[in-house]
Write an enzyme that holds these catalytic residues in place. Sequence first.
Site, PDB file in Angstrom:
ATOM      1  N   SER A 122       4.141   7.699   2.303  1.00  0.00           N
ATOM      2  CA  SER A 122       3.162   6.798   1.681  1.00  0.00           C
ATOM      3  C   SER A 122       1.826   7.398   2.271  1.00  0.00           C
ATOM      4  O   SER A 122       1.303   8.362   2.233  1.00  0.00           O
ATOM      5  CB  SER A 122       3.425   5.286   2.064  1.00  0.00           C
ATOM      6  OG  SER A 122       2.680   4.511   1.159  1.00  0.00           O
ATOM      7  N   ASP A 204       8.511   4.858  -8.124  1.00  0.00           N
ATOM      8  CA  ASP A 204       7.799   4.546  -7.276  1.00  0.00           C
ATOM      9  C   ASP A 204       6.510   3.733  -7.871  1.00  0.00           C
ATOM     10  O   ASP A 204       5.916   4.480  -8.677  1.00  0.00           O
ATOM     11  CB  ASP A 204       7.225   5.573  -6.408  1.00  0.00           C
ATOM     12  CG  ASP A 204       6.342   5.175  -5.103  1.00  0.00           C
ATOM     13  OD1 ASP A 204       5.860   3.899  -5.055  1.00  0.00           O
ATOM     14  OD2 ASP A 204       6.323   5.886  -4.146  1.00  0.00           O
ATOM     15  N   HIS A 236       9.346   3.166  -3.865  1.00  0.00           N
ATOM     16  CA  HIS A 236       8.465   3.399  -2.826  1.00  0.00           C
ATOM     17  C   HIS A 236       9.182   3.090  -1.412  1.00  0.00           C
ATOM     18  O   HIS A 236       9.173   1.850  -0.916  1.00  0.00           O
ATOM     19  CB  HIS A 236       7.312   2.389  -2.960  1.00  0.00           C
ATOM     20  CG  HIS A 236       6.226   2.804  -1.905  1.00  0.00           C
ATOM     21  ND1 HIS A 236       5.525   4.057  -2.266  1.00  0.00           N
ATOM     22  CD2 HIS A 236       5.706   2.342  -0.703  1.00  0.00           C
ATOM     23  CE1 HIS A 236       4.455   4.337  -1.273  1.00  0.00           C
ATOM     24  NE2 HIS A 236       4.747   3.342  -0.364  1.00  0.00           N
TER      25      HIS A 236
END
Length: 262
Positions: A122, A204, A236
């Site tokens: 991320s 995501d 995600h």
Amino acid sequence: MIAPVEPDLITYPASGGRYVHALLYRPHTPGPHPVLLSVHGGPEAQERPEYAYAGLYQYLLHEGIAVLAPNIAGSTGYGLTHQKLIYRNWGGIDLDDLDHAVRHLQTLPGIDASHIAVMGGSYGGFAALSCLARLPYQWAAGVSFCGPSNLVTLARACPPTWRPTVDAVLGNPDTDAEHLTCRSPITYADAITAPLLVIQGAHDPRVPKDESDQIVTRLRARGIDVRYDVYPDEGHGFTNRSNEIKAYGDIAQFLLAHLRGE
């Protein structure tokens, strides 16, 4: 049975008279050891000994790889001033903190500073890509798990309900486009030479697949060694345990191959 490695809690100097706290994991075996620089997500989060990568860390340590996991600018737990240094400053003071992390590794006994890889997921993936693209080191390898590569397209893709937060923490894709472009790894993609593993969930909602597509396309066009694993049933992060185990196993083998020259 080999006991898990407990990290040393260290600090290293950064710019502006600041000090960054970090976790340094050293293998039980004699050095010098190659090292993984691991950057947590968030960015408003904190690296702790029980962080999700702990199992991966212990495997790498068993294989003779040291791990440095810093709580750079933007991390929580060190006061709001430290936490808010990242606001509208992605790829700025945070990257400088990571530069100082590498400089500190170069001073440590038992560390092979000529073999360093960087990894993150991320925001940490963004940080890893930024290191590979913008810091002047001969990286052995990099791993980006759902990491943003273009801050303009990332900001533009956010849902309308996220706009106030994204504008405050990252920047606005229209009024801040020049600044966000300047801080995006994709802008400096031609400087990346290290082998790269990119992992991405196809669905995501936070970091769209296009963010990974962009960097992979640019690097492959130059003949850079890029492995791109897209998980069609993930978003995600992982919800399927078997996917998570496979991904972490692949990351471990990728890092070992490049850090130990296998």
